[in-house]
Design a protein around this motif. Structure first.
Motif, PDB file in Angstrom:
ATOM      1  N   SER A 141       5.888  -3.885   9.269  1.00 29.30           N
ATOM      2  CA  SER A 141       6.435  -3.710   7.920  1.00 29.30           C
ATOM      3  C   SER A 141       7.809  -3.064   7.870  1.00 29.30           C
ATOM      4  CB  SER A 141       5.438  -2.911   7.079  1.00 29.30           C
ATOM      5  OG  SER A 141       4.246  -3.653   6.932  1.00 29.30           O
ATOM      6  N   LEU A 142       8.055  -2.023   8.682  1.00 31.55           N
ATOM      7  CA  LEU A 142       9.379  -1.402   8.687  1.00 31.55           C
ATOM      8  C   LEU A 142      10.327  -2.149   9.615  1.00 31.55           C
ATOM      9  CD1 LEU A 142       8.490   2.403   8.685  1.00 31.55           C
ATOM     10  CD2 LEU A 142       9.378   1.046   6.801  1.00 31.55           C
ATOM     11  N   GLY A 145       9.760  -6.245   8.223  1.00 27.03           N
ATOM     12  CA  GLY A 145       9.863  -6.584   6.808  1.00 27.03           C
ATOM     13  C   GLY A 145       8.647  -7.206   6.154  1.00 27.03           C
ATOM     14  N   PRO A 147       5.424  -7.213   3.983  1.00 25.94           N
ATOM     15  CA  PRO A 147       4.773  -6.283   3.058  1.00 25.94           C
ATOM     16  C   PRO A 147       3.441  -5.814   3.634  1.00 25.94           C
ATOM     17  CG  PRO A 147       5.567  -8.208   1.876  1.00 25.94           C
ATOM     18  CD  PRO A 147       5.738  -8.497   3.342  1.00 25.94           C
ATOM     19  N   PRO A 148       3.178  -4.525   3.618  1.00 26.98           N
ATOM     20  CA  PRO A 148       1.924  -4.020   4.185  1.00 26.98           C
ATOM     21  C   PRO A 148       0.692  -4.752   3.645  1.00 26.98           C
ATOM     22  CG  PRO A 148       3.362  -2.191   3.623  1.00 26.98           C
ATOM     23  CD  PRO A 148       4.050  -3.431   3.161  1.00 26.98           C
ATOM     24  N   MET A 149       0.722  -5.081   2.367  1.00 25.31           N
ATOM     25  CA  MET A 149      -0.437  -5.728   1.751  1.00 25.31           C
ATOM     26  C   MET A 149      -0.673  -7.120   2.341  1.00 25.31           C
ATOM     27  SD  MET A 149      -2.770  -5.158  -0.588  1.00 25.31           S
ATOM     28  CE  MET A 149      -2.251  -3.935  -1.803  1.00 25.31           C
ATOM     29  N   ARG A 177      -0.652 -20.356   2.994  1.00 21.54           N
ATOM     30  CA  ARG A 177      -0.079 -19.446   2.001  1.00 21.54           C
ATOM     31  C   ARG A 177       1.257 -18.897   2.492  1.00 21.54           C
ATOM     32  NH1 ARG A 177      -3.357 -15.077  -1.516  1.00 21.54           N
ATOM     33  NH2 ARG A 177      -1.600 -13.816  -2.218  1.00 21.54           N
ATOM     34  N   LEU A 295       1.045   2.276   6.325  1.00 20.59           N
ATOM     35  CA  LEU A 295       1.872   2.211   5.116  1.00 20.59           C
ATOM     36  C   LEU A 295       1.033   1.667   3.973  1.00 20.59           C
ATOM     37  CD1 LEU A 295       5.002   0.944   6.981  1.00 20.59           C
ATOM     38  CD2 LEU A 295       4.896   3.064   5.681  1.00 20.59           C
ATOM     39  N   PRO A 296       1.370   2.020   2.727  1.00 20.79           N
ATOM     40  CA  PRO A 296       0.494   1.656   1.601  1.00 20.79           C
ATOM     41  C   PRO A 296       0.263   0.156   1.490  1.00 20.79           C
ATOM     42  CG  PRO A 296       2.114   3.294   0.918  1.00 20.79           C
ATOM     43  CD  PRO A 296       2.516   2.854   2.292  1.00 20.79           C
ATOM     44  N   GLY A 297      -0.987  -0.238   1.593  1.00 21.15           N
ATOM     45  CA  GLY A 297      -1.352  -1.645   1.563  1.00 21.15           C
ATOM     46  C   GLY A 297      -1.800  -2.155   2.913  1.00 21.15           C
ATOM     47  N   ILE A 299      -3.988  -0.747   4.873  1.00 22.05           N
ATOM     48  CA  ILE A 299      -5.444  -0.622   4.949  1.00 22.05           C
ATOM     49  C   ILE A 299      -6.019  -0.956   3.581  1.00 22.05           C
ATOM     50  CG2 ILE A 299      -7.357   0.887   5.556  1.00 22.05           C
ATOM     51  CD1 ILE A 299      -5.550   2.697   6.984  1.00 22.05           C
ATOM     52  N   ASP A 300      -7.126  -1.675   3.586  1.00 29.16           N
ATOM     53  CA  ASP A 300      -7.814  -1.988   2.337  1.00 29.16           C
ATOM     54  C   ASP A 300      -8.298  -0.692   1.668  1.00 29.16           C
ATOM     55  OD1 ASP A 300     -10.959  -2.758   1.313  1.00 29.16           O
ATOM     56  OD2 ASP A 300      -9.267  -3.909   0.521  1.00 29.16           O
ATOM     57  N   ILE A 301      -8.525  -0.743   0.361  1.00 32.12           N
ATOM     58  CA  ILE A 301      -8.885   0.470  -0.382  1.00 32.12           C
ATOM     59  C   ILE A 301     -10.142   1.135   0.174  1.00 32.12           C
ATOM     60  CG2 ILE A 301     -10.170  -0.789  -2.170  1.00 32.12           C
ATOM     61  CD1 ILE A 301      -9.081   1.280  -4.208  1.00 32.12           C
ATOM     62  N   ARG A 302     -11.086   0.328   0.680  1.00 32.38           N
ATOM     63  CA  ARG A 302     -12.314   0.929   1.220  1.00 32.38           C
ATOM     64  C   ARG A 302     -11.999   1.697   2.506  1.00 32.38           C
ATOM     65  NH1 ARG A 302     -14.889  -4.890   0.446  1.00 32.38           N
ATOM     66  NH2 ARG A 302     -12.784  -5.247   1.228  1.00 32.38           N
ATOM     67  N   LEU A 304      -9.101   2.927   3.216  1.00 35.27           N
ATOM     68  CA  LEU A 304      -8.267   4.059   2.805  1.00 35.27           C
ATOM     69  C   LEU A 304      -9.149   5.228   2.407  1.00 35.27           C
ATOM     70  CD1 LEU A 304      -5.548   5.311   2.003  1.00 35.27           C
ATOM     71  CD2 LEU A 304      -5.703   4.087  -0.168  1.00 35.27           C
TER      72      LEU A 304
ATOM     73  N   GLY B 187      -2.671   6.127  -3.582  1.00 36.28           N
ATOM     74  CA  GLY B 187      -2.288   5.303  -2.429  1.00 36.28           C
ATOM     75  C   GLY B 187      -2.445   3.822  -2.722  1.00 36.28           C
ATOM     76  N   TRP B 188      -3.519   3.469  -3.392  1.00 34.74           N
ATOM     77  CA  TRP B 188      -3.762   2.053  -3.660  1.00 34.74           C
ATOM     78  C   TRP B 188      -2.813   1.523  -4.734  1.00 34.74           C
ATOM     79  CZ3 TRP B 188      -5.416  -1.549  -0.798  1.00 34.74           C
ATOM     80  CH2 TRP B 188      -5.837  -2.789  -1.307  1.00 34.74           C
ATOM     81  N   ALA B 191       0.306   0.847  -3.055  1.00 32.87           N
ATOM     82  CA  ALA B 191       0.122  -0.343  -2.222  1.00 32.87           C
ATOM     83  C   ALA B 191       0.218  -1.622  -3.048  1.00 32.87           C
ATOM     84  CB  ALA B 191      -1.241  -0.283  -1.523  1.00 32.87           C
ATOM     85  N   TRP B 198       8.659  -4.966  -1.396  1.00 34.45           N
ATOM     86  CA  TRP B 198       8.837  -4.804   0.048  1.00 34.45           C
ATOM     87  C   TRP B 198       9.611  -5.988   0.629  1.00 34.45           C
ATOM     88  CZ3 TRP B 198       7.328  -0.386   2.551  1.00 34.45           C
ATOM     89  CH2 TRP B 198       7.534  -0.391   3.932  1.00 34.45           C
ATOM     90  N   PRO B 199      10.466  -5.816   1.593  1.00 35.60           N
ATOM     91  CA  PRO B 199      10.932  -4.552   2.135  1.00 35.60           C
ATOM     92  C   PRO B 199      12.023  -3.878   1.318  1.00 35.60           C
ATOM     93  CG  PRO B 199      11.960  -6.361   3.304  1.00 35.60           C
ATOM     94  CD  PRO B 199      11.005  -6.969   2.320  1.00 35.60           C
TER      95      PRO B 199
END
Lengths: 412, 277
Positions: A141-142, A145, A147-149, A177, A295-297, A299-302, A304, B187-188, B191, B198-199
């Protein structure tokens, strides 16, 4: 058991206090910190170390991918893997070439990865192990580029695309996709059909573990976080997910990375390896800002929520920048000692957690070439023979090893 | 982070948009003509400015997809910022309201600008607080609220992080379970909104801003460390009928850090009384 020698390519001369001033990745200033000749030296030493392990008869050698990194200058491990593949082939060593590996959640060019792996399979005469990490969060991601999600979704799509590109007889269109191609028809295709064995590095995400079992990939636990702190929970988690899926507890489904240092005696090992261990853990892993691993996204919310409640999967990592030698050894971030000590600890580790593929990291941090070569030789001569027979008589078949890579990599 | 405590009795609406596939949740507070407020990256946090607004208007605050606890995975169905705009457009039509203004803070400011640009005919007025979405080579904007570690957020967001307003905004619940939930929610939220910045948060908004026909108020904190205040000029330059108000001694969230000044500026802009009843 299979024993693979794993190598990174660190810059070995970072200054005192580096970890107090800089992160080890992403924004680490290059020109002000490096001596270009030492970077050249690093690359040459790195290749020498890999080839030394080949010639010392390891079952496999392994390299991995990190971009924009001072602790592993390896934005494309395939280049060094190609050297090892070719040299081992012409010199008659039939070790596996384990690229552990090109990160599919990070890449913008999945077909290039499919193509390069196919080339490596031919250069090595069919000895490639195809490693596919999802991608470290900061790296995907950094550095690249993504997106973490999206990292995980890209990983899944890239994996389907790569494995299909390897074996589908007719050219096909891909309307995914994340990628669209009118014709996928790569030249070459891997020698190993329909695909080389797949190993997937992870640090404990149960969703990834479940995916690995469904897709018949080896779970490669690449952890520097301290096995004493994390091992039980991680391996228990994996084997219980396997049991839930009705999958046999075949130890060859699991690979585990361990930093190892062998000396003439315990005291000798401590004396000679200690500064390099401290360098590696403090200036390398310990200098990665913790939030950059998730980074935010990413990891899934569960997941997290699980990590917020209990960050123990990260072991010693949160304190690694200041870790003492004792911390590192007591937590088994590193196994250090004379041959007996090392062999005993490793045997206990692999038997306790049912590990069929031991991946040992024998060069680390500031360690110079000569000491790395000595560590490789000591391990190969004094430790490896004791570990090799483990799992041999228990009736398990290793389905995740290249057929052309011999049982023990003596000269063919 | 808190920011709870509307004085009016609100409610939550759910509308399943996009052939019923994507649930959108909207918090509704207040009485009066409808205003849409698009929340920042940190989530649908209520604040004293919104209390004031809800005394004069019905404030609709849509939750960015994925942020409502009943549908965290909805974020994966939203593919792009253009898709997000279409979802909100459908939401507004399905609610059968004609908003008299769109508001947005930071990430929400970008969304409000996009809404006003894509549908200039349905956006009479636009108010944005320190919006993201543009790029100047001499003042690069990265999504630092995602990149810097969480403990640096107060410094990044506020000129005076120790002020009572900032402290209240940043407050973590005492109850440990509630604190965990709040940390996960924050956090979510970062996200889910982060998927679209992003980025770098420049996703072509500069090309679309000139389409905006709405009377626009651009409010900026002079000490904004996330998006420098010179960006107010950029937005002002590109949005045809716009005016700028810079608030001194204020960081990235003027409606929290300088509530009275923001109320004054907004009330003048909307032509309503600033007084709190």
């Amino acid at each position: 058991m299979k024993i693979v020698a794993f190598f990174q390519n660190p810059y070995r001369y970072l200054p005192e206090g580096f970890e107090d001033k800089y992160p080890s990745v992403v924004t680490t200033p290059y020109f002000s910190l490096v001596d270009p000749e030492k970077v050249t030296e690093a690359f040459h030493w790195h290749v020498e170390e890999v080839l030394h392990a080949v010639r010392m008869g390891f079952d496999g050698i392994a390299v991995t991918e990190h971009s924009q990194s001072s602790y592993d200058m390896a934005p494309n491990p395939d280049l060094v893997a190609a050297i090892a593949a070719f040299i081992s082939q012409v010199e008659g060593y039939r070790c596996a070439i384990v690229v552990l590996g090109r990160a599919l959640g990070k890449t913008h060019e999945p077909l290039k990865i499919a193509e390069e792996y196919a080339i490596l399979d031919h250069l090595s005469g069919g000895r490639l192990v195809a490693g596919f990490p999802v991608g470290l969060s900061y790296d995907a991601s950094l550095n690249n580029g993504v997106p973490p999600m999206e990292v995980r979704g890209r990983f899944y799509e890239a994996f389907r695309l790569v494995t299909r590109a390897w074996s589908e007889p007719e050219p096909f269109a891909w309307n995914g996709r994340y990628w669209q191609f009118p014709f996928v028809n790569i030249w070459p295709r891997p020698l190993q059909q329909p695909r080389p064995p797949v190993w997937v590095p992870g640090i404990g995400n149960p969703e990834t573990m479940s995916w690995m079992l469904t897709n018949d990939a080896v779970f490669a636990y690449l952890s520097w976080f301290g096995l004493k702190l994390t091992g039980q929970r991680i391996f228990d988690r994996f084997w219980s997910i396997a049991a839930e899926k009705g999958v046999e507890a075949n130890p060859f489904r699991v690979a585990y990375l361990q930093v190892v240092a062998v000396g003439a005696s315990d005291a000798d090992a401590e004396r000679r390896y200690r500064p390099h261990l401290e360098y590696f853990f403090r200036k390398g892993l310990g200098a990665i800002p913790p939030n950059w691993l998730a980074l935010p996204g990413n990891i899934d919310i569960r997941g997290l929520e699980a990590v917020v409640r209990d960050p123990s999967d990260f072991g010693l990592y949160l304190r690694m920048r200041e870790a003492s030698y004792r911390d590192l050894v007591d937590s088994q971030c590193a196994v250090v000692g004379g041959a007996d000590t090392v062999a005993q600890q490793l045997e206990e580790i692999v038997r306790t957690h049912r590990i069929g593929n031991l991946v040992v990291m024998l060069q680390f941090g500031s360690m110079p070439l000569e000491l790395a070569q000595e560590n490789i030789e000591r391990f190969a001569r004094e430790v490896m023979p004791r570990l090799r027979p483990i799992w041999e008589d228990e009736g398990f078949i290793h389905h995740w090893w290249p057929a052309a890579a011999s049982m023990h990599s003596a000269r063919a | 982070m808190q920011g709870e405590g509307a004085r009016t009795m609100g409610y939550m609406l759910r509308v399943d948009v996009w052939h019923g596939e994507i649930p959108l949740y909207t918090r509704v507070e207040g009485n009066g003509d409808p205003i849409f407020y698009f929340h920042p990256a940190g989530g649908p946090l209520w604040n004293p400015f919104l209390d004031w607004l809800a005394q004069r208007y019905t404030v609709y605050m849509p939750y960015h997809p994925g942020i409502h606890p009943e549908a965290p995975q909805a974020i994966h169905k939203v593919k792009s910022i253009e898709h997000l705009v279409l979802l909100y457009e459908e939401l507004i039509e399905r609610l059968r309201v004609r908003p008299v203004a769109m508001f947005g803070q930071s990430f929400g400011g970008m969304v409000a600008c996009e809404m006003a640009a894509w549908r200039p005919d349905v956006t009479p007025k636009l108010v944005v607080f320190d919006p993201v979405g543009l790029w100047r080579e001499d003042a690069p904007v990265l999504p630092q609220w995602m990149i810097r570690p969480p403990h640096e957020l107060p410094e990044l967001l506020f000129a005076n992080p120790s002020s009572p307003a900032a402290q209240q905004f940043l407050a973590v619940p005492d109850d440990p379970e509630a604190a965990v939930k709040a940390q996960v929610a924050l956090g979510w939220a970062i996200a889910c909104t982060g998927k679209f910045v992003w980025p770098l948060p420049d996703k072509g908004l500069a090309d679309r801003l000139p389409r905006i026909q709405a009377e626009t108020l651009i409010v900026w904190g002079r000490e904004d460390k996330l998006i420098p205040a010179i960006y107010a000029e950029e937005f002002g330059r590109l949005i045809p009928r716009s005016r700028i108000v810079i608030i001194e001694n204020c960081g990235h969230i003027p409606e929290v850090e300088a509530t009275s000044e923001v109320i004054r500026a907004v009330s003048m802009f909307l032509g309503v009384s600033a007084d709190v009843t």
